[in-house]
Design a protein around this motif. Structure first.
Motif, short mmCIF file in Angstrom:
data_model
loop_
_atom_site.label_atom_id
_atom_site.label_comp_id
_atom_site.label_asym_id
_atom_site.label_seq_id
_atom_site.Cartn_x
_atom_site.Cartn_y
_atom_site.Cartn_z
N ILE A 25 18.79 -3.71 12.90
CA ILE A 25 19.48 -3.10 11.76
C ILE A 25 18.44 -2.33 10.95
CG2 ILE A 25 20.80 -3.54 9.65
CD1 ILE A 25 21.82 -6.12 10.95
N VAL A 26 18.72 -1.05 10.71
CA VAL A 26 17.81 -0.19 9.95
C VAL A 26 18.62 0.56 8.90
CG1 VAL A 26 16.31 0.09 11.95
CG2 VAL A 26 18.06 1.81 11.50
N LYS A 27 17.95 1.11 7.93
CA LYS A 27 18.64 1.94 6.94
C LYS A 27 19.06 3.26 7.59
CE LYS A 27 16.80 0.33 2.51
NZ LYS A 27 16.03 0.70 1.29
N THR A 28 20.25 3.71 7.26
CA THR A 28 20.73 4.99 7.78
C THR A 28 19.81 6.12 7.33
OG1 THR A 28 23.01 4.18 7.74
CG2 THR A 28 22.69 6.58 7.81
N GLY A 29 19.41 6.96 8.27
CA GLY A 29 18.49 8.05 7.98
C GLY A 29 17.04 7.70 8.18
N GLU A 30 16.73 6.44 8.53
CA GLU A 30 15.35 6.00 8.78
C GLU A 30 15.25 5.37 10.17
OE1 GLU A 30 14.05 4.98 4.15
OE2 GLU A 30 14.10 3.37 5.65
N LEU A 31 15.69 6.11 11.17
CA LEU A 31 15.77 5.57 12.52
C LEU A 31 14.39 5.52 13.20
CD1 LEU A 31 19.00 7.30 13.91
CD2 LEU A 31 18.78 5.19 12.60
N PRO A 32 14.11 4.46 13.96
CA PRO A 32 12.89 4.42 14.76
C PRO A 32 13.08 5.18 16.05
CG PRO A 32 14.15 2.42 15.10
CD PRO A 32 14.91 3.23 14.08
N ARG A 33 12.03 5.25 16.85
CA ARG A 33 12.14 5.85 18.17
C ARG A 33 12.89 4.90 19.11
NH1 ARG A 33 5.95 7.51 19.41
NH2 ARG A 33 5.91 5.23 19.54
N VAL A 34 13.82 5.44 19.87
CA VAL A 34 14.53 4.66 20.89
C VAL A 34 14.11 5.22 22.23
CG1 VAL A 34 16.77 3.94 21.77
CG2 VAL A 34 16.46 4.29 19.32
N SER A 35 13.41 4.41 23.04
CA SER A 35 12.82 4.96 24.26
C SER A 35 12.74 3.91 25.35
CB SER A 35 11.41 5.49 23.95
OG SER A 35 10.80 5.97 25.13
N LYS A 36 12.81 4.38 26.61
CA LYS A 36 12.62 3.52 27.78
C LYS A 36 11.27 3.76 28.43
CE LYS A 36 16.18 2.80 30.47
NZ LYS A 36 17.37 3.02 31.32
N GLN A 37 10.43 4.59 27.78
CA GLN A 37 9.05 4.76 28.24
C GLN A 37 8.14 4.75 27.03
OE1 GLN A 37 8.19 7.30 31.45
NE2 GLN A 37 6.06 7.67 30.89
N ILE A 38 7.04 4.00 27.12
CA ILE A 38 6.15 3.86 25.97
C ILE A 38 4.71 4.14 26.36
CG2 ILE A 38 7.61 2.20 24.74
CD1 ILE A 38 5.86 -0.05 25.86
N ALA B 280 0.82 -1.22 0.00
CA ALA B 280 0.00 0.00 0.00
C ALA B 280 0.85 1.27 0.00
CB ALA B 280 -0.95 0.00 1.19
N HIS B 281 1.97 1.26 0.74
CA HIS B 281 2.82 2.45 0.80
C HIS B 281 4.24 2.02 1.13
CE1 HIS B 281 2.86 2.20 5.22
NE2 HIS B 281 1.59 1.88 5.11
N ALA B 282 5.19 2.91 0.86
CA ALA B 282 6.59 2.62 1.14
C ALA B 282 6.81 2.51 2.64
CB ALA B 282 7.47 3.71 0.55
N GLU B 283 7.57 1.49 3.06
CA GLU B 283 7.81 1.27 4.48
C GLU B 283 9.30 1.38 4.79
OE1 GLU B 283 4.35 -1.91 5.70
OE2 GLU B 283 6.11 -2.69 4.66
N LYS B 284 9.61 1.76 6.02
CA LYS B 284 11.00 1.86 6.45
C LYS B 284 11.54 0.47 6.77
CE LYS B 284 10.22 6.48 8.35
NZ LYS B 284 10.16 7.31 9.58
N PHE B 285 12.81 0.27 6.48
CA PHE B 285 13.42 -1.04 6.69
C PHE B 285 13.67 -1.29 8.17
CE2 PHE B 285 17.21 -3.73 7.15
CZ PHE B 285 16.75 -4.88 6.52
N THR C 127 22.34 1.40 9.83
CA THR C 127 22.70 1.77 11.20
C THR C 127 22.27 0.66 12.13
OG1 THR C 127 22.44 4.13 10.71
CG2 THR C 127 22.39 3.49 13.03
N VAL C 128 23.12 0.34 13.08
CA VAL C 128 22.83 -0.72 14.05
C VAL C 128 22.43 -0.09 15.37
CG1 VAL C 128 23.74 -2.72 15.28
CG2 VAL C 128 24.47 -2.27 12.93
N LEU C 129 21.29 -0.54 15.91
CA LEU C 129 20.82 -0.04 17.19
C LEU C 129 20.94 -1.12 18.26
CD1 LEU C 129 17.59 1.77 15.91
CD2 LEU C 129 19.80 2.81 16.47
N PRO C 130 21.33 -0.78 19.51
CA PRO C 130 21.36 0.57 20.08
C PRO C 130 22.68 1.33 19.93
CG PRO C 130 21.73 -1.02 21.81
CD PRO C 130 21.53 -1.81 20.55
N SER C 131 23.72 0.71 19.36
CA SER C 131 25.03 1.36 19.33
C SER C 131 25.05 2.61 18.48
CB SER C 131 26.09 0.37 18.83
OG SER C 131 25.86 0.05 17.47
N GLY C 132 24.24 2.64 17.40
CA GLY C 132 24.24 3.77 16.49
C GLY C 132 25.36 3.73 15.47
#
Length: 429
Positions: free
Chosen positions: A318-331, A228-233, A273-278
């Motif tokens: 592992i995500v594409k560089t420039g398409e980072l998700p939210r990194v959080s300890k509260q949701i 349906a639409h482009a999605e982030k990796f 980009t590798v998370l959480p190291s960045g």
């Protein structure tokens, strides 16, 4: 030789996998609908059909009871209802299907939530004699909450109202008025008789005033998931592969990161980009069973090899560089409580998000939703089948997207550590 077999391989259409859900109030005909769909599309095995005929005869029925195909539990067959979620798999040659038949009783709402969590399309059945009921509204709300992309309202048992177009128009107007309040924008309506087969696979001769597609035609042409639409990796790491084979020098420095692509696609050479190291690097190779692929797509299980040595373990992403998700300890999330034991605000739970686990403590309950009236009510605790907006504090950060953007990285489950039971299912806001 069939028409499909005569076509060149590249000409055989493949419309992808479609997972769909049937839901609605009790006795609306959900199980019969699935049975009719499989029977008329000739996808029921001969031995299964023979067993259904024997059971129908034992019940003193003159016609085949198609609901027997999904009502598998003894208690279901004795009561003539669906209790557990029943799954059926079939293919038409142009598309593969996974059907989930959800129970209609209010006390089994948690089962419906489980079935809806992976559905791409929901068929909400309405008995033409009864119109929109409380359970119709409840299941519509849940389908909308769980972001099922396509909603089809099937007005069933039209044979019991003389196939009246006025009855169909009245139910359609009533449902649209309710759906508008929820924000459900795109709804398709089909009049049908699951018992007699009108507008399921064949059009029949008694609904000639309806010019739209049959249910089967609609299912065959519904867009595939992730299209349906482009999605982030998004690639949560499940396992780090380090072969211990000293006899093969090529495997000495092999380090592959195995997992399932939750969304988006990846090509060899892409910066990631590798998370959480960045830390940032590039994709050196993408493999399946040792064979190299040029790219990976959503729902594909692959092994990714990176250009640089980076410390990565299970639960990283592992995500594409420039398409980072939210990194959080509260949701903040909408939470469906599934356990018979109430949510205890004083207890610690385990939240499992993709491949990452984190201890969690309830930070607050903003409101509980009365899914009969759709009103928001204050609440201090949650009991089974409750749906509420809540906040959690986490010991470890998670890498998440809003559920409305990505069902794969926007969902989580809550686990009771003492029993290891899944007690809640959440959707991130």
């Amino acid at each position: 030789m069939s028409a499909i077999e005569q076509l060149p391989l590249e000409a055989v259409p493949d419309n992808g996998l479609l997972r769909f859900l049937t839901c609605g109030s009790v006795d609306d005909g959900k199980s019969t609908l699935i049975g009719r769909l499989l029977f008329d599309s000739k996808t029921i095995l001969a031995d299964t059909l023979h067993a259904m005929q024997r059971t129908s005869e034992k019940r003193g029925l003159d016609v085949l009871d198609l609901s027997l195909l999904t009502d598998g539990l003894q208690a279901e067959r004795e009561q003539g209802i669906t209790i557990d979620v029943a799954y059926r798999y079939f293919t038409t040659g142009t598309r593969k299907y996974i059907i989930a038949d959800a129970p209609g009783h209010e006390q089994y709402t948690r089962n419906m939530v489980t079935a809806a969590s992976t559905a791409d399309l929901a068929i909400i059945l309405i008995d033409a004699r009864k119109g929109v009921l409380a359970q119709t509204r409840r299941h519509s709300y849940l389908a909308h909450l769980l972001a099922i992309p396509q909603i089809v309202v099937a007005v069933n048992k039209m044979d019991l109202v003389d196939y009246s177009p006025e009855v169909f128009a009245r139910i359609k107007a009533e449902y649209l008025a309710f759906a508008g309040k929820l924000g459900i924008a795109d709804v398709r309506f089909i009049p049908m008789s699951a018992l007699l087969g009108d507008m399921i696979v064949d059009r029949g001769e008694r609904l000639n005033w309806y010019a739209g597609p049959t249910l089967f035609e609609l299912l065959e042409t519904t867009p595939a998931v992730h299209s349906a639409h482009a999605e982030k990796f998004r690639f949560p790491v499940q396992y780090v592969c380090r072969p211990q084979d000293s006899g093969n020098p090529e495997l000495h420095d092999y380090r592959g990161f195995m997992g399932r692509v939750e969304s988006g696609e990846l090509t060899i050479g892409d910066p990631v980009t590798v998370l959480p190291s960045g830390l940032e690097t590039r994709v050196r190779d993408i493999q399946v069973l040792g064979e190299s692929l040029p790219h990976a797509v959503a729902e594909q299980s692959v092994t990714i090899l990176l250009a640089d040595e980076i410390d990565i373990s299970r639960g990283d992403m592992i995500v594409k560089t420039g398409e980072l998700p939210r990194v959080s300890k509260q949701i903040d999330a909408m939470l469906c409580w599934l356990s018979e034991s109430p949510l205890d605000p004083r207890r610690k739970y385990l939240i499992r998000h993709t491949t990452r686990d984190s201890k969690a403590l309830l930070a607050g309950i903003a409101f509980r939703v009365d899914i009969n009236s759709m009103e928001q009510q204050p609440a201090e605790r949650l009991t089974m089948n409750d749906i509420a907006r809540v906040s959690f504090k986490l010991a470890q950060p998670i890498f998440a997207d809003p559920y409305a953007e990505s069902r794969g990285t926007g969902a989580f489950i809550v686990i009771d550590e003492s029993s290891n039971n899944t007690v809640g299912a959440g959707m991130l806001i």
